[in-house]
Design a protein around this motif. Sequence first.
Motif, PDB file in Angstrom:
ATOM      1  N   SER A  35       0.819  -1.211   0.000  1.00  0.00           N
ATOM      2  CA  SER A  35       0.000   0.000   0.000  1.00  0.00           C
ATOM      3  C   SER A  35       0.853   1.262   0.000  1.00  0.00           C
ATOM      4  O   SER A  35       0.319   2.370   0.036  1.00  0.00           O
ATOM      5  CB  SER A  35      -0.917   0.006   1.234  1.00  0.00           C
ATOM      6  OG  SER A  35      -0.151  -0.060   2.426  1.00  0.00           O
ATOM      7  N   ARG A  36       2.164   1.079  -0.048  1.00  0.00           N
ATOM      8  CA  ARG A  36       3.091   2.215  -0.117  1.00  0.00           C
ATOM      9  C   ARG A  36       4.364   1.756  -0.835  1.00  0.00           C
ATOM     10  O   ARG A  36       4.543   0.548  -1.072  1.00  0.00           O
ATOM     11  CB  ARG A  36       3.423   2.735   1.282  1.00  0.00           C
ATOM     12  CG  ARG A  36       4.154   1.747   2.188  1.00  0.00           C
ATOM     13  CD  ARG A  36       4.455   2.391   3.542  1.00  0.00           C
ATOM     14  NE  ARG A  36       5.332   1.584   4.363  1.00  0.00           N
ATOM     15  CZ  ARG A  36       4.937   0.651   5.204  1.00  0.00           C
ATOM     16  NH1 ARG A  36       3.638   0.398   5.336  1.00  0.00           N
ATOM     17  NH2 ARG A  36       5.811  -0.036   5.931  1.00  0.00           N
ATOM     18  N   PRO A  37       5.268   2.666  -1.195  1.00  0.00           N
ATOM     19  CA  PRO A  37       6.491   2.268  -1.900  1.00  0.00           C
ATOM     20  C   PRO A  37       7.326   1.242  -1.135  1.00  0.00           C
ATOM     21  O   PRO A  37       7.335   1.224   0.103  1.00  0.00           O
ATOM     22  CB  PRO A  37       7.255   3.594  -2.050  1.00  0.00           C
ATOM     23  CG  PRO A  37       6.172   4.625  -2.075  1.00  0.00           C
ATOM     24  CD  PRO A  37       5.134   4.135  -1.107  1.00  0.00           C
ATOM     25  N   VAL A  38       8.003   0.400  -1.884  1.00  0.00           N
ATOM     26  CA  VAL A  38       8.869  -0.649  -1.325  1.00  0.00           C
ATOM     27  C   VAL A  38      10.324  -0.231  -1.509  1.00  0.00           C
ATOM     28  O   VAL A  38      10.705   0.284  -2.573  1.00  0.00           O
ATOM     29  CB  VAL A  38       8.608  -1.998  -2.041  1.00  0.00           C
ATOM     30  CG1 VAL A  38       9.591  -3.070  -1.555  1.00  0.00           C
ATOM     31  CG2 VAL A  38       7.163  -2.441  -1.826  1.00  0.00           C
ATOM     32  N   THR A  39      11.130  -0.429  -0.477  1.00  0.00           N
ATOM     33  CA  THR A  39      12.552  -0.080  -0.539  1.00  0.00           C
ATOM     34  C   THR A  39      13.370  -1.333  -0.821  1.00  0.00           C
ATOM     35  O   THR A  39      13.206  -2.362  -0.156  1.00  0.00           O
ATOM     36  CB  THR A  39      13.028   0.542   0.785  1.00  0.00           C
ATOM     37  OG1 THR A  39      12.335   1.776   0.995  1.00  0.00           O
ATOM     38  CG2 THR A  39      14.527   0.814   0.757  1.00  0.00           C
ATOM     39  N   LEU A  40      14.244  -1.240  -1.803  1.00  0.00           N
ATOM     40  CA  LEU A  40      15.140  -2.340  -2.152  1.00  0.00           C
ATOM     41  C   LEU A  40      16.567  -1.921  -1.825  1.00  0.00           C
ATOM     42  O   LEU A  40      17.147  -1.063  -2.495  1.00  0.00           O
ATOM     43  CB  LEU A  40      15.015  -2.687  -3.639  1.00  0.00           C
ATOM     44  CG  LEU A  40      15.939  -3.799  -4.168  1.00  0.00           C
ATOM     45  CD1 LEU A  40      15.711  -5.100  -3.412  1.00  0.00           C
ATOM     46  CD2 LEU A  40      15.729  -3.997  -5.660  1.00  0.00           C
ATOM     47  N   ILE A  41      17.133  -2.503  -0.775  1.00  0.00           N
ATOM     48  CA  ILE A  41      18.500  -2.190  -0.370  1.00  0.00           C
ATOM     49  C   ILE A  41      19.483  -2.904  -1.282  1.00  0.00           C
ATOM     50  O   ILE A  41      19.405  -4.129  -1.468  1.00  0.00           O
ATOM     51  CB  ILE A  41      18.755  -2.576   1.097  1.00  0.00           C
ATOM     52  CG1 ILE A  41      17.936  -1.671   2.027  1.00  0.00           C
ATOM     53  CG2 ILE A  41      20.248  -2.474   1.439  1.00  0.00           C
ATOM     54  CD1 ILE A  41      18.082  -1.997   3.506  1.00  0.00           C
ATOM     55  N   VAL A  42      20.400  -2.148  -1.855  1.00  0.00           N
ATOM     56  CA  VAL A  42      21.486  -2.702  -2.670  1.00  0.00           C
ATOM     57  C   VAL A  42      22.770  -2.497  -1.875  1.00  0.00           C
ATOM     58  O   VAL A  42      23.158  -1.353  -1.622  1.00  0.00           O
ATOM     59  CB  VAL A  42      21.572  -1.997  -4.043  1.00  0.00           C
ATOM     60  CG1 VAL A  42      22.781  -2.496  -4.816  1.00  0.00           C
ATOM     61  CG2 VAL A  42      20.292  -2.243  -4.834  1.00  0.00           C
TER      62      VAL A  42
END
Length: 330
Positions: A35-42
């Motif tokens: 329901s909100r943006p997803v963070t992808l840690i690199v």
Amino acid sequence: MNASRQAWHRHARILLAWTLSVAALSAAWAADYPSRPVTLIVPFAAGGPTDVTARIFARAIAPELGQTVVVDNRPGAGGTLGGGQAARAAADGYTLLWGGTSTLAVAPALYASLPYDPLASFQPVSRAVRGPLVLAVNSKLPVRTVADLVALAKARPGRLSFGSAGVGSIIHLTGELFKARAGIDLIHVPYKGNAQVLTDLTGDHLDMAFIALGHMLPHMHDGGLRPIAISSLERNPLVPDLPTLAESGYAGFESLEWFGLVAPKGIPADVLARLNSAFRHASQHPSVRAEIAKLGYMPVDETPEQFSAAVVAEGRKWKQVVTDAKVLVE
């Protein structure tokens, strides 16, 4: 006894009602995910293969999820800094990690203490890509095949050099694996990245190196180096004339760089299923396949269970190489 039995039944009904309500809320929450943006840690800096592949898939899965996937580069400590930050995140599916060979399979063998455990801290979702390495030699070396190289190395023990992108890198460990399988003595020359390895290999400062296929493709026909083998079990369609090490006398020899999606351990099963479905569907897009092919990678279509098994197998393999070669990081 009757009063006691009635009290027990009352508590049982309350517990059952609570369990059902929690399950219903969890299912409803998962149905709304995300329901909100997803963070992808690199866990590496922008511009490298970890980052580039992550951004390709972040763009591809965003429409599948209906939300933006924000790439957050957290480099440091060989990828373990970002890995630790992802492991400490809430297990709600809104913080994910772009894990790879270095972070999930090699780092546990290199470092005595890590801020995460590859499987105890993470839930694998799916691998995205796998890519082989190319064994290349300086063109002035009188070598055209793997057999030629091994014969020369045995004739000049401890005199031929191989470069890598740093101690403990997949390029370094592949070189150590090759040394062990071939029974040869080579000098390891570590650098701080792939670019300098290629420069010195073509500039007569190195004798050989294992280079990721994506990095090698623009240089396959350069006059300063000569590719002689590839580290996958089967020949690669991008370089179909390049033999594998497995067919060159080293049965089963395989070294692949891979990347994929993992989440903090404990994410709801429905969220895991949603992520896996979106991820695998995105990986089938022709545009995604074309982009990763240009980088020398092959798409992977896996279940979470298959990815978990791969992490275990790869971790065991590289731990043996690190132990046998006595690889130490400072």
